[in-house]
Design a protein around this motif. Structure first.
Motif, short mmCIF file in Angstrom:
data_model
loop_
_atom_site.label_atom_id
_atom_site.label_comp_id
_atom_site.label_asym_id
_atom_site.label_seq_id
_atom_site.Cartn_x
_atom_site.Cartn_y
_atom_site.Cartn_z
N TRP A 167 13.50 2.99 -11.36
CA TRP A 167 14.40 4.18 -11.03
C TRP A 167 14.04 5.05 -9.68
O TRP A 167 14.98 5.36 -9.01
CB TRP A 167 14.39 5.12 -12.04
N GLN A 168 12.90 4.88 -9.29
CA GLN A 168 12.64 5.12 -8.00
C GLN A 168 13.42 4.27 -6.71
O GLN A 168 14.08 4.98 -6.03
CB GLN A 168 11.16 5.22 -7.59
N ARG A 169 13.16 3.13 -6.99
CA ARG A 169 13.89 1.98 -6.40
C ARG A 169 15.25 2.38 -6.27
O ARG A 169 15.95 2.50 -5.14
CB ARG A 169 13.65 0.87 -6.43
N VAL A 170 16.03 2.61 -7.21
CA VAL A 170 17.55 2.87 -7.43
C VAL A 170 17.84 4.23 -6.44
O VAL A 170 18.71 4.27 -5.86
CB VAL A 170 17.98 2.95 -8.57
N SER A 171 17.13 5.10 -6.86
CA SER A 171 17.26 6.50 -6.30
C SER A 171 17.30 6.31 -4.67
O SER A 171 18.02 6.97 -3.92
CB SER A 171 16.25 7.56 -6.74
N ILE A 172 16.15 5.67 -4.29
CA ILE A 172 16.10 5.85 -2.77
C ILE A 172 16.91 4.89 -2.12
O ILE A 172 17.77 5.31 -1.01
CB ILE A 172 14.58 4.81 -2.69
N LEU A 173 17.35 3.77 -2.57
CA LEU A 173 18.55 2.80 -1.93
C LEU A 173 19.83 3.53 -2.00
O LEU A 173 20.67 3.67 -0.97
CB LEU A 173 18.59 1.73 -2.93
N VAL A 174 20.42 4.26 -3.06
CA VAL A 174 21.46 4.98 -3.07
C VAL A 174 21.51 6.26 -2.45
O VAL A 174 22.37 6.34 -1.77
CB VAL A 174 22.02 5.29 -4.75
N GLU A 175 20.35 7.12 -2.49
CA GLU A 175 20.28 8.46 -1.66
C GLU A 175 20.65 8.17 -0.32
O GLU A 175 21.13 8.83 0.37
CB GLU A 175 19.11 9.09 -1.89
N ARG A 176 19.87 7.13 0.45
CA ARG A 176 20.07 7.26 1.82
C ARG A 176 21.51 6.65 2.17
O ARG A 176 22.05 7.29 3.33
CB ARG A 176 19.17 5.87 2.26
N THR A 177 22.18 5.93 1.44
CA THR A 177 23.61 5.81 1.62
C THR A 177 24.51 6.79 1.44
O THR A 177 25.57 7.22 2.41
CB THR A 177 24.18 4.42 0.98
N ARG A 178 24.20 7.51 0.49
CA ARG A 178 24.82 9.09 0.37
C ARG A 178 24.77 9.70 1.43
O ARG A 178 25.70 10.53 2.07
CB ARG A 178 24.43 9.56 -0.88
N LYS A 179 23.69 9.87 2.01
CA LYS A 179 23.24 10.73 3.32
C LYS A 179 24.28 10.27 4.45
O LYS A 179 24.68 11.09 5.20
CB LYS A 179 21.80 10.68 3.59
N LEU A 180 24.23 9.15 4.41
CA LEU A 180 24.97 8.55 5.70
C LEU A 180 26.50 9.01 5.68
O LEU A 180 26.94 9.51 6.68
CB LEU A 180 24.76 7.06 5.70
N GLN A 181 27.01 8.78 4.49
CA GLN A 181 28.30 9.22 4.45
C GLN A 181 28.74 10.58 4.42
O GLN A 181 29.59 11.02 5.03
CB GLN A 181 29.00 8.59 2.83
N ARG A 182 27.62 11.41 3.86
CA ARG A 182 27.88 12.71 3.79
C ARG A 182 27.72 13.48 5.06
O ARG A 182 28.51 14.64 5.52
CB ARG A 182 26.85 13.22 2.83
N VAL A 183 26.86 13.04 5.75
CA VAL A 183 26.36 13.75 7.14
C VAL A 183 26.83 13.00 8.61
O VAL A 183 27.68 13.45 9.43
CB VAL A 183 25.05 14.10 7.21
N ASP A 184 26.35 11.96 8.58
CA ASP A 184 26.45 11.09 9.95
C ASP A 184 28.00 10.59 10.21
O ASP A 184 28.56 11.00 11.15
CB ASP A 184 25.76 9.69 9.69
N LEU A 185 28.64 10.31 9.01
CA LEU A 185 30.33 9.93 9.30
C LEU A 185 30.95 11.25 9.77
O LEU A 185 31.79 11.36 10.54
CB LEU A 185 30.53 9.02 8.29
N ALA A 186 30.70 12.17 9.28
CA ALA A 186 31.42 13.58 9.28
C ALA A 186 31.23 13.86 10.70
O ALA A 186 32.22 14.32 11.48
CB ALA A 186 31.00 14.51 8.52
N LEU A 187 30.01 13.80 11.07
CA LEU A 187 29.67 14.20 12.84
C LEU A 187 30.41 13.21 13.57
O LEU A 187 30.95 13.83 14.73
CB LEU A 187 28.30 14.23 12.90
N ALA A 188 30.39 12.13 13.44
CA ALA A 188 31.11 11.05 14.07
C ALA A 188 32.53 11.43 14.22
O ALA A 188 33.19 11.00 15.12
CB ALA A 188 30.91 9.59 13.56
N PHE A 189 33.27 11.61 13.05
CA PHE A 189 34.79 11.90 13.26
C PHE A 189 35.11 13.16 14.01
O PHE A 189 35.87 12.98 14.69
CB PHE A 189 35.34 12.21 11.71
N ASN A 190 34.26 14.11 13.94
CA ASN A 190 34.26 15.25 14.72
C ASN A 190 34.48 15.05 16.20
O ASN A 190 35.31 15.40 17.02
CB ASN A 190 33.45 16.27 14.27
N ALA A 191 33.41 14.12 16.51
CA ALA A 191 33.23 13.63 17.92
C ALA A 191 34.43 12.52 18.33
O ALA A 191 34.91 12.91 19.56
CB ALA A 191 31.92 12.82 18.25
#
Length: 260
Positions: A167-191
């Motif tokens: 369950w730790q493995r699942v959480s780590i793999l999924v959470e990092r991709t969520r962070k990418l979509q939640r923050v990094d992509l939003a910043l990129a669109f604004n720019a």
């Protein structure tokens, strides 16, 4: 890839532009992570050397190659100014978003990101008309696959001490991709939307529309197949519980890759 001036391919060109630009931004941000990773792997001189001399150079090289293609294909887009805006905002939020992970957890998270990158580039390469661009994207995908294997070996080494649960493995793999979509992509669109010399050659995309247009059926078989192949290395598939965790994680990373 068809010319950006052809009306019939405008929708495809628009999605391709966004995908390539976002990828170039993220690749060029690699230096922000190298120092922290080198510190994390303080007991592995060979891995630290690889981070500085290979991973760092190849990731930034990917970003520069794609930047050159973008400049040639969409000359009215000011990539440099857009990247400065993205990188500045990224750096401001980095201390708040990045929580320190153990060596095994960070290695696993990096495996997820490298697997996802390889998947995205390979799916793009299969669906562009420009042979030169397709060859470039395939070579970048191969690089990310090699990076995945380096981080996988690091994970296997450090996990001998940490023994992460399924369950730790699942959480780590999924959470990092969520962070990418939640923050990094939003910043990129604004720019992206504010750095053109003149009007954009196509209508601006909102993130939700970008995700929808990026998840066409033509990508799905390739993405799912490669995702499952890579993630199967982190689960014992003879166990029913781990098979279910593996299926869920594969599905989640595949969906994230299609929208990335």
């Amino acid at each position: 890839m068809k010319s950006a001036s052809q009306p019939a391919s405008q929708s495809y060109q628009r999605v391709a532009f966004y995908r390539l630009t976002i990828l170039s931004f993220l690749e060029c941000m690699t230096p922000a992570f190298v120092q922290n990773l080198a510190r994390l792997y303080h007991d592995d001189e060979a891995l630290r050397s690889w981070l500085w001399n290979t991973w760092h150079a190849e990731e930034v090289g990917h970003g520069n190659w794609i930047r050159s293609y973008i400049r040639q294909t969409w000359p009215n887009f000011d990539w440099d100014s857009a990247y400065v805006e993205f990188a500045t905002q990224f750096a401001l939020r980095l201390p708040q978003e990045e929580k320190p992970l153990s060596a095994a957890k960070e290695s696993l998270a990096r495996c997820g990101m490298e697997a996802q990158a390889s998947i995205v580039y390979r799916s793009l390469a299969e669906n562009v008309d420009d042979a030169r661009l397709a060859d470039l994207l395939k070579r970048i995908a191969d690089d990310h696959l090699r990076h995945f294997n380096v981080f996988r070996r690091a994970y296997e080494r450090y996990n001998q001490q940490e023994s992460l649960s399924v369950w730790q493995r699942v959480s780590i793999l999924v959470e990092r991709t969520r962070k990418l979509q939640r923050v990094d992509l939003a910043l990129a669109f604004n720019a992206i939307h504010t750095h053109w010399h003149g009007a954009m050659p196509f209508s601006a995309l909102a993130p939700k529309d970008y995700y929808r247009l990026s998840t066409r059926a033509l990508y799905q078989n390739l993405v799912r197949e490669e995702t499952r192949h890579l993630l199967g290395k982190f689960f014992h598939l003879e166990s029913w519980a781990q098979r279910q965790a593996y299926k869920f994680t594969s599905w989640r990373l595949a969906q994230s890759a299609l929208g990335a």
